[in-house]
Design a protein around this motif. Structure first.
Motif, PDB file in Angstrom:
ATOM      1  N   SER A 104      -7.936  -5.417  -0.162  1.00  0.00           N
ATOM      2  CA  SER A 104      -7.609  -4.333  -1.082  1.00  0.00           C
ATOM      3  C   SER A 104      -8.852  -3.533  -1.447  1.00  0.00           C
ATOM      4  O   SER A 104      -8.853  -2.300  -1.412  1.00  0.00           O
ATOM      5  CB  SER A 104      -6.969  -4.901  -2.360  1.00  0.00           C
ATOM      6  OG  SER A 104      -5.782  -5.575  -2.075  1.00  0.00           O
TER       7      SER A 104
ATOM      8  N   ALA B 186       5.461  -6.326  -6.430  1.00  0.00           N
ATOM      9  CA  ALA B 186       4.319  -5.592  -5.866  1.00  0.00           C
ATOM     10  C   ALA B 186       4.608  -4.096  -5.792  1.00  0.00           C
ATOM     11  O   ALA B 186       3.751  -3.268  -6.118  1.00  0.00           O
ATOM     12  CB  ALA B 186       3.980  -6.133  -4.480  1.00  0.00           C
ATOM     13  N   GLU B 187       5.830  -3.731  -5.369  1.00  0.00           N
ATOM     14  CA  GLU B 187       6.188  -2.316  -5.284  1.00  0.00           C
ATOM     15  C   GLU B 187       6.256  -1.676  -6.662  1.00  0.00           C
ATOM     16  O   GLU B 187       5.809  -0.541  -6.851  1.00  0.00           O
ATOM     17  CB  GLU B 187       7.532  -2.162  -4.567  1.00  0.00           C
ATOM     18  CG  GLU B 187       7.469  -2.433  -3.076  1.00  0.00           C
ATOM     19  CD  GLU B 187       8.796  -2.164  -2.388  1.00  0.00           C
ATOM     20  OE1 GLU B 187       8.760  -1.719  -1.227  1.00  0.00           O
ATOM     21  OE2 GLU B 187       9.865  -2.404  -2.996  1.00  0.00           O
TER      22      GLU B 187
ATOM     23  N   CYS C  51       2.825  -1.310  -8.327  1.00  0.00           N
ATOM     24  CA  CYS C  51       2.102  -0.284  -7.571  1.00  0.00           C
ATOM     25  C   CYS C  51       2.592   1.106  -7.978  1.00  0.00           C
ATOM     26  O   CYS C  51       1.817   2.051  -8.095  1.00  0.00           O
ATOM     27  CB  CYS C  51       2.306  -0.510  -6.078  1.00  0.00           C
ATOM     28  SG  CYS C  51       1.362   0.581  -5.018  1.00  0.00           S
TER      29      CYS C  51
ATOM     30  N   LYS D  42      -2.277   3.764  -3.604  1.00  0.00           N
ATOM     31  CA  LYS D  42      -2.376   2.685  -4.572  1.00  0.00           C
ATOM     32  C   LYS D  42      -2.017   1.380  -3.877  1.00  0.00           C
ATOM     33  O   LYS D  42      -1.277   1.383  -2.888  1.00  0.00           O
ATOM     34  CB  LYS D  42      -1.437   2.924  -5.751  1.00  0.00           C
ATOM     35  CG  LYS D  42      -1.861   4.078  -6.643  1.00  0.00           C
ATOM     36  CD  LYS D  42      -0.883   4.251  -7.795  1.00  0.00           C
ATOM     37  CE  LYS D  42      -0.935   3.065  -8.747  1.00  0.00           C
ATOM     38  NZ  LYS D  42      -0.047   3.248  -9.920  1.00  0.00           N
ATOM     39  N   ILE D  43      -2.527   0.298  -4.434  1.00  0.00           N
ATOM     40  CA  ILE D  43      -2.263  -1.019  -3.856  1.00  0.00           C
ATOM     41  C   ILE D  43      -1.738  -1.954  -4.941  1.00  0.00           C
ATOM     42  O   ILE D  43      -2.305  -2.027  -6.036  1.00  0.00           O
ATOM     43  CB  ILE D  43      -3.544  -1.604  -3.229  1.00  0.00           C
ATOM     44  CG1 ILE D  43      -4.013  -0.730  -2.064  1.00  0.00           C
ATOM     45  CG2 ILE D  43      -3.308  -3.042  -2.756  1.00  0.00           C
ATOM     46  CD1 ILE D  43      -5.352  -1.142  -1.477  1.00  0.00           C
ATOM     47  N   GLY D  44      -0.644  -2.645  -4.627  1.00  0.00           N
ATOM     48  CA  GLY D  44      -0.100  -3.655  -5.523  1.00  0.00           C
ATOM     49  C   GLY D  44      -0.137  -5.013  -4.849  1.00  0.00           C
ATOM     50  O   GLY D  44       0.196  -5.132  -3.665  1.00  0.00           O
TER      51      GLY D  44
ATOM     52  N   LYS E  25      -9.801   0.465  -0.342  1.00  0.00           N
ATOM     53  CA  LYS E  25     -10.175   1.522  -1.292  1.00  0.00           C
ATOM     54  C   LYS E  25     -11.576   2.036  -0.998  1.00  0.00           C
ATOM     55  O   LYS E  25     -11.837   3.238  -1.095  1.00  0.00           O
ATOM     56  CB  LYS E  25     -10.105   0.984  -2.717  1.00  0.00           C
ATOM     57  CG  LYS E  25      -8.701   0.669  -3.203  1.00  0.00           C
ATOM     58  CD  LYS E  25      -7.748   1.849  -3.099  1.00  0.00           C
ATOM     59  CE  LYS E  25      -8.171   3.028  -3.930  1.00  0.00           C
ATOM     60  NZ  LYS E  25      -7.151   4.108  -3.943  1.00  0.00           N
TER      61      LYS E  25
ATOM     62  N   GLU F  43      -5.986   1.923  -9.337  1.00  0.00           N
ATOM     63  CA  GLU F  43      -6.066   1.957  -7.876  1.00  0.00           C
ATOM     64  C   GLU F  43      -5.506   0.683  -7.246  1.00  0.00           C
ATOM     65  O   GLU F  43      -4.814   0.728  -6.241  1.00  0.00           O
ATOM     66  CB  GLU F  43      -7.516   2.163  -7.428  1.00  0.00           C
ATOM     67  CG  GLU F  43      -8.072   3.538  -7.783  1.00  0.00           C
ATOM     68  CD  GLU F  43      -9.442   3.774  -7.168  1.00  0.00           C
ATOM     69  OE1 GLU F  43     -10.105   2.788  -6.771  1.00  0.00           O
ATOM     70  OE2 GLU F  43      -9.840   4.947  -7.070  1.00  0.00           O
ATOM     71  N   ILE F  44      -5.812  -0.467  -7.840  1.00  0.00           N
ATOM     72  CA  ILE F  44      -5.322  -1.757  -7.342  1.00  0.00           C
ATOM     73  C   ILE F  44      -4.723  -2.509  -8.525  1.00  0.00           C
ATOM     74  O   ILE F  44      -5.410  -2.778  -9.513  1.00  0.00           O
ATOM     75  CB  ILE F  44      -6.462  -2.585  -6.716  1.00  0.00           C
ATOM     76  CG1 ILE F  44      -7.135  -1.820  -5.577  1.00  0.00           C
ATOM     77  CG2 ILE F  44      -5.933  -3.923  -6.209  1.00  0.00           C
ATOM     78  CD1 ILE F  44      -8.393  -2.488  -5.039  1.00  0.00           C
TER      79      ILE F  44
ATOM     80  N   ILE G  43       0.876  -1.174   0.000  1.00  0.00           N
ATOM     81  CA  ILE G  43       0.000   0.000   0.000  1.00  0.00           C
ATOM     82  C   ILE G  43       0.907   1.216   0.000  1.00  0.00           C
ATOM     83  O   ILE G  43       1.680   1.425   0.941  1.00  0.00           O
ATOM     84  CB  ILE G  43      -0.917   0.045   1.240  1.00  0.00           C
ATOM     85  CG1 ILE G  43      -1.657  -1.280   1.409  1.00  0.00           C
ATOM     86  CG2 ILE G  43      -1.901   1.206   1.143  1.00  0.00           C
ATOM     87  CD1 ILE G  43      -2.405  -1.390   2.743  1.00  0.00           C
TER      88      ILE G  43
ATOM     89  N   GLU H 194       0.696   7.959  -2.514  1.00  0.00           N
ATOM     90  CA  GLU H 194       1.276   8.700  -3.629  1.00  0.00           C
ATOM     91  C   GLU H 194       1.580  10.131  -3.234  1.00  0.00           C
ATOM     92  O   GLU H 194       0.941  10.712  -2.351  1.00  0.00           O
ATOM     93  CB  GLU H 194       0.321   8.698  -4.819  1.00  0.00           C
ATOM     94  CG  GLU H 194       0.069   7.334  -5.403  1.00  0.00           C
ATOM     95  CD  GLU H 194      -0.759   7.433  -6.661  1.00  0.00           C
ATOM     96  OE1 GLU H 194      -0.177   7.448  -7.744  1.00  0.00           O
ATOM     97  OE2 GLU H 194      -1.990   7.507  -6.540  1.00  0.00           O
TER      98      GLU H 194
END
Length: 364
Positions: free
Chosen positions: A175, A216-217, A220, A193-195, A179, A226-227, A116, A119
């Motif tokens: 996730s 994931a990073e 993201c 944002k979520i990855g 949101k 958003e996801i 998570i 931003e």
């Protein structure tokens, strides 16, 4: 004494009972090698086993396994017990297994990792912080959702969460709930944002879950949406009857070839971004694409041209350095690959809505 985690890739015929017997053989002779087997994990679906061992060095573990049963690990990394427990939930045998004659642990180490990331909004500067009440509500909401979905927080800062889930279903559900909470509580000044990625703790890298966290990073950070969900997470979610969640409008699902492209590209950029002589033409070779193919692929995935992508990447690095107060504006401009402090300041102002000097803590 250090703690290590090793990885064994086993044949299709190996069962949880076989792995338990091999572990038992290790324990019989471990003292001769100065080792202490703490626990292990076995994934029957992926045919991988992971041992957690306290040992003087990696070679002692190899020698112990070799003499005990001949099954030498494919990879070994040094780990921190607290981090292992954060990711995997334990650093010793489950209590239900501790009193059994043959300690069969059919427990995979495969995890879904959630990143998570908060931003950097264009209107935000180090001099304009969100209210304490808003930030408190933001963190409380995230922690509540993670807890109710059995997510383990591995790392937490004011801008980042890294969370481990045993269940991919709960990771995707969490996730969407995060949101939803964000919109419900009107955290408009805290865009996030979520990855989501998934994998095993030991690969060829040196850190636990390094490949999974990196993906994931990266997705993201660079993919609009958003996801952002890796191909494997999406596939596993589908098998868990989560098609309704995965098809939600705010979720972007990557394909395997897109993940490969991102990994190849970012591995290259991560090692070269500070070089002022770096040109976008240099991106093509590590990605295995022509210039035109690279442009189309990057534009499709990120919405940015290679030039803009590199510039924004450097500006993000510069923002982090400014907030850490690692140097003055000119020093940071050159450190992040810009050849002119004035051009750097112009780009920074356009990207974040404030001059670089406003972000320096000394000027706060």
């Amino acid at each position: 004494m250090p703690i290590f985690m090793d990885r064994h890739d086993v044949s299709d015929s190996v069962t949880a009972e076989h792995v338990a017997q091999l572990h038992k053989e290790d324990l019989k002779i471990q003292d001769a090698f100065g080792c202490r087997g703490l626990t292990y994990w076995f994934d029957d679906k992926r045919k991988t086993a992971f041992c957690l061992v306290e040992a003087p060095n990696e070679q002692a573990i190899r020698d112990m396994h070799d003499q005990a049963h001949g099954q030498i690990p494919h990879s070994i990394i040094e780990v921190d017990a607290v981090v292992v427990e954060s990711f995997l939930g334990r650093i010793e045998d489950p209590k239900k297994n501790q009193d059994s004659t043959l300690n069969i642990i059919d427990d995979p180490a495969f995890r879904t990792i959630m990143v998570i990331a908060k931003e950097s909004a264009r209107s935000e500067s180090s001099n304009v912080h969100q209210s304490t009440d808003l930030l408190t509500a933001y963190f409380e909401a995230i922690h509540y959702v993670l807890k109710t979905n059995d997510g383990r927080v591995v790392r937490e800062t004011k801008d980042l969460f890294i969370v481990s889930f045993e269940s991919v279903s709960k990771a995707v559900k969490a996730s969407l709930e995060i949101k939803s909470k964000s919109h419900e509580l009107r955290f408009d000044t805290i865009p996030l944002k979520i990855g989501l990625s998934a994998g095993v703790p030991v690969t060829e890298k040196k850190s636990i879950f390094e490949d999974t966290i990196n993906l994931a990073e990266r997705i993201c950070a660079i993919i609009p949406g958003e996801i952002i969900v890796s191909a494997e997470v999406a596939d596993l979610s589908g098998s868990d009857n989560l098609n309704t969640f995965i098809k939600a409008e705010n979720i972007v699902i990557l394909k395997p070839d897109e993940e490969h492209f991102i990994t190849q590209l970012m591995d290259f950029i991560d090692s070269t971004w500070g070089d002022s002589n770096l040109k976008v033409d240099d991106f093509s070779k590590p990605a295995g694409l022509s210039k035109s193919q690279l442009y189309r692929k990057l534009k499709t995935l990120t919405g940015k041209s290679p030039n803009t992508f590199l510039k924004d990447y450097r500006l993000k690095k510069a923002l982090a350095l400014l907030n850490k107060n690692t140097g003055n504006v000119s020093e940071i401009a050159f450190e992040t690959g810009f050849t002119s402090p004035s051009y750097f300041s112009k780009c920074f102002q356009k990207k974040y809505g404030h001059s670089p000097s406003e972000y320096l803590p000394a000027n706060a």
